[in-house]
Design a protein around this motif. Structure first.
Motif, mmCIF file in Angstrom:
data_model
loop_
_atom_site.group_PDB
_atom_site.id
_atom_site.type_symbol
_atom_site.label_atom_id
_atom_site.label_comp_id
_atom_site.label_asym_id
_atom_site.label_seq_id
_atom_site.Cartn_x
_atom_site.Cartn_y
_atom_site.Cartn_z
ATOM 1 N N GLU A 108 0.769 -1.165 0.098
ATOM 2 C CA GLU A 108 0.131 -0.011 0.014
ATOM 3 C C GLU A 108 0.885 1.162 -0.080
ATOM 4 O O GLU A 108 1.759 1.333 0.936
ATOM 5 N N TYR A 148 -0.959 3.874 4.231
ATOM 6 C CA TYR A 148 -1.458 2.616 5.144
ATOM 7 C C TYR A 148 -3.033 2.747 5.281
ATOM 8 O O TYR A 148 -3.579 3.818 5.325
ATOM 9 N N GLY A 149 -3.441 1.477 4.966
ATOM 10 C CA GLY A 149 -4.988 1.204 5.113
ATOM 11 C C GLY A 149 -5.599 1.493 3.823
ATOM 12 O O GLY A 149 -6.958 1.463 3.982
ATOM 13 N N ASP A 191 -6.983 1.009 0.098
ATOM 14 C CA ASP A 191 -6.970 -0.219 -0.815
ATOM 15 C C ASP A 191 -6.128 0.106 -1.824
ATOM 16 O O ASP A 191 -6.191 0.989 -2.714
ATOM 17 N N SER A 246 2.888 -1.568 4.643
ATOM 18 C CA SER A 246 1.838 -2.539 4.762
ATOM 19 C C SER A 246 1.442 -3.221 3.354
ATOM 20 O O SER A 246 1.400 -2.553 2.563
ATOM 21 N N THR A 273 -2.234 -4.740 1.046
ATOM 22 C CA THR A 273 -3.598 -5.023 0.915
ATOM 23 C C THR A 273 -3.729 -6.424 0.311
ATOM 24 O O THR A 273 -3.163 -6.693 -0.600
ATOM 25 N N TYR A 320 -6.417 -9.267 -1.016
ATOM 26 C CA TYR A 320 -7.682 -9.848 -1.728
ATOM 27 C C TYR A 320 -7.723 -11.200 -1.488
ATOM 28 O O TYR A 320 -6.861 -11.963 -2.029
ATOM 29 N N LYS A 347 -11.694 -8.687 1.925
ATOM 30 C CA LYS A 347 -10.687 -7.545 1.633
ATOM 31 C C LYS A 347 -9.999 -7.259 2.933
ATOM 32 O O LYS A 347 -10.564 -7.083 4.000
ATOM 33 N N LEU A 400 -7.211 -4.979 4.781
ATOM 34 C CA LEU A 400 -6.407 -3.615 4.451
ATOM 35 C C LEU A 400 -5.465 -3.523 5.570
ATOM 36 O O LEU A 400 -5.531 -3.878 6.489
ATOM 37 N N CYS A 444 -5.213 -7.923 9.538
ATOM 38 C CA CYS A 444 -5.513 -6.980 8.673
ATOM 39 C C CYS A 444 -6.766 -6.190 9.140
ATOM 40 O O CYS A 444 -7.802 -6.572 9.843
ATOM 41 N N GLY A 446 -11.787 -4.838 5.402
ATOM 42 C CA GLY A 446 -12.104 -3.966 4.392
ATOM 43 C C GLY A 446 -13.269 -4.143 3.324
ATOM 44 O O GLY A 446 -13.719 -3.958 2.551
#
Length: 323
Positions: free
Chosen positions: A15, A18-19, A21, A117, A119, A121, A130, A132, A156, A159
């Protein structure tokens, strides 16, 4: 109609923020995985516990929530000198920096600030989970007779979940690993130095027959529920490991003296015979503790747990690959 675990696709991408998507794709970010586990909603639920004029339960309110994901990937280089392997984003999300020496090798070294960090899926046959702001820990398993793997566990931010068909996963970057065998793997080298030549090498030291090496990176990454600042910070790293060695009587006695003296030594291993796909692990400050007697088909083995300590900081382990 049954949904199949085989119809799972996992994508992971670093990412930039951060956080946020990072929107991984099947074409660029597909992971070749095995040994799957997922907790799609780890919620810190709150009991209502209201008093009413009758017996019976009450609802729970869904509180702060996060996702836990785990899977294994094969520990093998990219197949080309100095190209980062497809599993690189996973170690980066475990508090490691990726250092690329173009045309030579790629090193993963621990850091204590500036953590990245990912993401993630997770497509589960029609359902997309998801994750994140993913951060986590991993174990390296280089055990004789088995394929080398990185076993990952991530925490995580939640998400969301939705109906979605898995994308076509491009797995061409993933190389075929070599089984950890005498013919494919270098010996465990104790007291060696790590020469960052081309290719990297372990110089000097002693070796003993072994069952291979397992390393737990020991990353602590708890979910932090804060208003306006939910996150998964990396707060600690304590690398540990384990070995089983075939020692002579004199070697066992000498090793016990080292255990009692709290002595530290280096330990390294190089696995693989194909240029661009090899992997090396080097740890300069290893302490052996808790010796144990083990049985291997009637033969005596001596087991040790390992404490893997830094020397000057952020140097307790180096993982080199694609050399």
């Amino acid at each position: 109609m049954s949904r199949l675990i085989r119809n799972t696709a996992i994508l992971a991408k670093i990412e930039p923020v951060y956080g946020a998507d990072a929107v991984p794709t099947g074409a660029a970010n597909a992971m070749l995985v095995s040994t799957l586990s997922i907790n799609p909603l780890n919620a810190q639920n709150v009991d209502r516990n209201n008093i009413r004029p009758f017996l019976g339960g009450d609802e729970q309110l869904v509180g702060s929530r996060y996702v836990e994901m785990g899977f294994d990937v094969e520990l093998v280089g990219a197949g080309t000198l100095g190209i980062a392997p497809a599993w690189g984003p996973l170690l980066r999300a475990c508090g490691f920096a990726e250092v690329i020496t173009a045309g030579v090798r790629v090193d993963y070294v621990p850091i204590s600030t500036g953590f990245e960090s990912a993401t993630i899926y997770w497509y589960d046959d029609g359902v997309l989970h998801k994750g994140l702001g993913a951060r986590g820990t991993a174990s390296l398993k280089l055990s004789v007779g088995e394929k080398p793997v990185i076993s990952c566990k991530f925490v995580c931010l939640y998400g969301g979940i939705g109906v979605a068909a898995a994308p076509t996963a491009d797995l061409e970057e993933w190389q075929v690993p070599e089984i950890v065998l005498d013919a494919n793997s270098g010996k465990l080298m104790w007291g060696a130095t790590h020469a960052t030549a081309t290719p990297p090498a372990l110089v000097g030291g002693d070796s003993y027959p072994s069952k291979g090496l397992t390393i737990d990176l020991g990353i602590t990454s708890p979910f932090q529920a804060l208003l306006g600042g939910e996150s998964v910070p990396i707060t600690e790293r304590k690398v540990t490991g384990a070995v089983q060695l075939e020692l002579t009587a004199a070697q066992e006695v000498a090793a016990m003296a080292a255990v009692l003296a709290t002595a530290k030594t280096s330990l390294g291993m190089i696995h693989g015979t194909v240029a661009g796909s090899r992997v090396a692990v080097f740890m300069p400050g290893v302490q052996r503790i808790e010796p144990s007697k083990e049985d291997l088909n009637g033969a005596r083995m001596i087991g040790y747990k390992l404490l893997v300590n830094p020397i000057t900081g952020n140097d307790e382990i180096r993982i080199a690959t694609s050399f």
